[in-house]
Write an enzyme that holds these catalytic residues in place. Structure first.
Site, PDB file in Angstrom:
ATOM      1  N   VAL A 177       0.759  -1.258  -0.154  1.00 50.94           N
ATOM      2  CA  VAL A 177       0.084  -0.077   0.162  1.00 50.94           C
ATOM      3  C   VAL A 177       0.949   1.076   0.131  1.00 50.94           C
ATOM      4  O   VAL A 177       1.032   1.871  -1.061  1.00 50.94           O
ATOM      5  CB  VAL A 177      -1.025  -0.076   1.178  1.00 50.94           C
ATOM      6  CG1 VAL A 177      -1.890   1.331   1.304  1.00 50.94           C
ATOM      7  CG2 VAL A 177      -1.825  -1.018   1.310  1.00 50.94           C
ATOM      8  N   CYS A 178       1.389   1.575   0.990  1.00 54.60           N
ATOM      9  CA  CYS A 178       2.054   2.821   1.342  1.00 54.60           C
ATOM     10  C   CYS A 178       3.468   2.839   0.601  1.00 54.60           C
ATOM     11  O   CYS A 178       3.840   4.062   0.007  1.00 54.60           O
ATOM     12  CB  CYS A 178       2.661   3.000   2.872  1.00 54.60           C
ATOM     13  SG  CYS A 178       1.247   3.051   3.787  1.00 54.60           S
TER      14      CYS A 178
END
Length: 200
Positions: free
Chosen positions: A109-110
């Site tokens: 995700v990040c």
């Protein structure tokens, strides 16, 4: 190859870091700290960011916040992909760099979302695999495959340091300190080197 036209993007928050299980906690902390030390040593422009840090994700990890305190911290009110935040995009563009080194929790995700967005915008992107973490090994492998399919280069912190340094003779002690601080076994090698130099 990494050059000194590189910018570092880091998002490792205290709440999210507790979800990292593809590395042991001490190993992961060491890897993230190594990346911080590399950024400081090479004076790499950094853009730090958090998402919803007043919520369960928590603030930026203390070692990063303190170690890279001279650089901008973009506190996203909620956007999951950092590249969806105008202030973050402006901060990236302000560095004037065309290579981006990305580290984040969670990897899929990040680290992955902004990496893919940066590739779309024409940047050369490197994700630091051992300073990004996630729930499980298979989750990490899936994220790595996705990144590679889009042209993102996967590196570890040692590769980042070495590609930027290029030649040991540039600064043996300074470059060696990064290794001895973060790879215990390397300490013996540097001690042997130092003793040999002193005996000359």
């Amino acid at each position: 190859m990494l050059r000194h036209r590189t910018d570092l993007h880091v998002v490792v928050q205290s709440g999210l870091i507790q979800l990292v299980h593809d590395f042991g906690p001490e190993e992961f902390r060491n890897n993230v700290q190594a990346l911080v030390d590399i950024a400081k040593y090479y004076k790499i422009p950094c853009v730090l960011t958090t998402s919803f840090d007043t919520g369960p994700n928590g603030p930026l990890v203390k070692e990063i916040a303190e170690g890279l305190s001279d650089f901008p911290l973009v506190r996203r009110p909620g956007q999951i992909n950092a590249m969806d935040n105008d202030d973050f995009v402006k901060a990236i563009k302000k560095t004037g760099k065309k290579q981006m080194v990305v580290s984040g929790v969670l990897t899929e995700v990040c680290a992955t979302f902004p990496a893919l967005s940066l590739v779309e915008q024409g940047y050369e992107v490197f994700v630091v695999t051992d300073a990004s973490g996630t729930f499980r090994d298979d989750t990490r492998e899936s994220a790595h495959k996705r990144l590679q399919q889009h042209g993102v280069q996967l590196v570890n912190w040692a590769a980042v340091a070495s590609e930027l340094h290029r030649d040991w003779r540039n600064d043996i002690e300074g470059f060696g300190k990064i290794w001895t601080d973060h790879i215990p076994g390397y300490r013996c090698l540097m001690q042997s080197y130092t003793n040999a130099k002193e005996a000359e």
